[in-house]
Design a protein around this motif. Structure first.
Motif, PDB file in Angstrom:
ATOM      1  N   ALA A 173       0.838  -1.196   0.000  1.00 34.50           N
ATOM      2  CA  ALA A 173       0.000   0.000   0.000  1.00 34.50           C
ATOM      3  C   ALA A 173       0.875   1.249   0.000  1.00 34.50           C
ATOM      4  O   ALA A 173       0.633   2.191  -0.752  1.00 34.50           O
ATOM      5  N   GLY A 174       1.902   1.238   0.837  1.00 31.36           N
ATOM      6  CA  GLY A 174       2.802   2.390   0.925  1.00 31.36           C
ATOM      7  C   GLY A 174       3.507   2.688  -0.379  1.00 31.36           C
ATOM      8  O   GLY A 174       3.753   3.855  -0.708  1.00 31.36           O
ATOM      9  N   SER A 175       3.830   1.642  -1.125  1.00 27.54           N
ATOM     10  CA  SER A 175       4.542   1.862  -2.384  1.00 27.54           C
ATOM     11  C   SER A 175       3.697   2.653  -3.380  1.00 27.54           C
ATOM     12  O   SER A 175       4.231   3.458  -4.148  1.00 27.54           O
ATOM     13  N   LYS A 176       2.380   2.456  -3.338  1.00 28.47           N
ATOM     14  CA  LYS A 176       1.484   3.221  -4.221  1.00 28.47           C
ATOM     15  C   LYS A 176       1.481   4.698  -3.838  1.00 28.47           C
ATOM     16  O   LYS A 176       1.506   5.582  -4.691  1.00 28.47           O
ATOM     17  N   PHE A 177       1.453   4.971  -2.532  1.00 32.09           N
ATOM     18  CA  PHE A 177       1.481   6.357  -2.073  1.00 32.09           C
ATOM     19  C   PHE A 177       2.842   6.995  -2.322  1.00 32.09           C
ATOM     20  O   PHE A 177       2.933   8.175  -2.656  1.00 32.09           O
ATOM     21  N   LYS A 178       3.897   6.206  -2.179  1.00 36.52           N
ATOM     22  CA  LYS A 178       5.246   6.707  -2.453  1.00 36.52           C
ATOM     23  C   LYS A 178       5.355   7.117  -3.925  1.00 36.52           C
ATOM     24  O   LYS A 178       5.906   8.165  -4.259  1.00 36.52           O
ATOM     25  N   TYR A 179       4.801   6.293  -4.796  1.00 34.88           N
ATOM     26  CA  TYR A 179       4.812   6.594  -6.225  1.00 34.88           C
ATOM     27  C   TYR A 179       4.036   7.887  -6.509  1.00 34.88           C
ATOM     28  O   TYR A 179       4.501   8.749  -7.257  1.00 34.88           O
ATOM     29  N   ALA A 180       2.863   8.029  -5.879  1.00 29.21           N
ATOM     30  CA  ALA A 180       2.051   9.237  -6.077  1.00 29.21           C
ATOM     31  C   ALA A 180       2.791  10.475  -5.583  1.00 29.21           C
ATOM     32  O   ALA A 180       2.760  11.526  -6.226  1.00 29.21           O
ATOM     33  N   PHE A 181       3.486  10.334  -4.458  1.00 31.37           N
ATOM     34  CA  PHE A 181       4.230  11.471  -3.929  1.00 31.37           C
ATOM     35  C   PHE A 181       5.402  11.828  -4.831  1.00 31.37           C
ATOM     36  O   PHE A 181       5.632  12.996  -5.146  1.00 31.37           O
ATOM     37  N   GLU A 182       6.141  10.822  -5.267  1.00 29.45           N
ATOM     38  CA  GLU A 182       7.301  11.077  -6.133  1.00 29.45           C
ATOM     39  C   GLU A 182       6.880  11.628  -7.492  1.00 29.45           C
ATOM     40  O   GLU A 182       7.569  12.455  -8.075  1.00 29.45           O
ATOM     41  N   LEU A 183       5.748  11.176  -7.982  1.00 26.27           N
ATOM     42  CA  LEU A 183       5.277  11.585  -9.300  1.00 26.27           C
ATOM     43  C   LEU A 183       4.804  13.041  -9.319  1.00 26.27           C
ATOM     44  O   LEU A 183       5.117  13.778 -10.248  1.00 26.27           O
ATOM     45  N   GLY A 184       4.074  13.433  -8.266  1.00 27.43           N
ATOM     46  CA  GLY A 184       3.504  14.770  -8.307  1.00 27.43           C
ATOM     47  C   GLY A 184       3.570  15.535  -7.003  1.00 27.43           C
ATOM     48  O   GLY A 184       2.831  16.496  -6.819  1.00 27.43           O
ATOM     49  N   ASN A 185       4.426  15.097  -6.078  1.00 24.09           N
ATOM     50  CA  ASN A 185       4.565  15.782  -4.798  1.00 24.09           C
ATOM     51  C   ASN A 185       3.197  15.934  -4.113  1.00 24.09           C
ATOM     52  O   ASN A 185       2.882  16.966  -3.530  1.00 24.09           O
ATOM     53  N   ASP A 186       2.396  14.878  -4.200  1.00 26.10           N
ATOM     54  CA  ASP A 186       1.036  14.864  -3.659  1.00 26.10           C
ATOM     55  C   ASP A 186       1.080  14.954  -2.131  1.00 26.10           C
ATOM     56  O   ASP A 186       1.636  14.094  -1.464  1.00 26.10           O
ATOM     57  N   LYS A 187       0.494  16.008  -1.575  1.00 23.90           N
ATOM     58  CA  LYS A 187       0.525  16.230  -0.127  1.00 23.90           C
ATOM     59  C   LYS A 187      -0.294  15.197   0.643  1.00 23.90           C
ATOM     60  O   LYS A 187       0.054  14.839   1.761  1.00 23.90           O
ATOM     61  N   ASP A 188      -1.386  14.713   0.045  1.00 22.89           N
ATOM     62  CA  ASP A 188      -2.168  13.667   0.703  1.00 22.89           C
ATOM     63  C   ASP A 188      -1.354  12.376   0.795  1.00 22.89           C
ATOM     64  O   ASP A 188      -1.383  11.694   1.819  1.00 22.89           O
ATOM     65  N   ALA A 189      -0.646  12.055  -0.264  1.00 29.72           N
ATOM     66  CA  ALA A 189       0.200  10.858  -0.259  1.00 29.72           C
ATOM     67  C   ALA A 189       1.306  10.999   0.776  1.00 29.72           C
ATOM     68  O   ALA A 189       1.643  10.045   1.477  1.00 29.72           O
ATOM     69  N   GLU A 190       1.859  12.200   0.882  1.00 30.08           N
ATOM     70  CA  GLU A 190       2.911  12.449   1.882  1.00 30.08           C
ATOM     71  C   GLU A 190       2.367  12.216   3.290  1.00 30.08           C
ATOM     72  O   GLU A 190       3.033  11.596   4.132  1.00 30.08           O
TER      73      GLU A 190
END
Length: 56
Positions: free
Chosen positions: A19-36
């Protein structure tokens, strides 16, 4: 997604690493604050897990 009609009522789960890897990808891709935020929460859960392992 289901193998047969008998598995319809089963909830499918994944581990925090997956699950974390999906959020990590979202954060790295677009600096998504929710993912962070979610990544920080997952990190806190891992910290609690380590703490509890030493107690029990």
């Amino acid at each position: 997604m289901y193998l047969d009609d008998k598995l319809v009522e089963i909830e499918h789960l994944c581990c925090m690493a997956h699950a974390g890897s999906k959020f990590k990808y979202a954060f790295e891709l677009g600096n998504d604050k929710d993912a962070e935020y979610i990544l920080r929460c997952i990190g806190e859960l891992y910290n609690l897990e380590r703490e509890y392992e030493t107690v029990f």
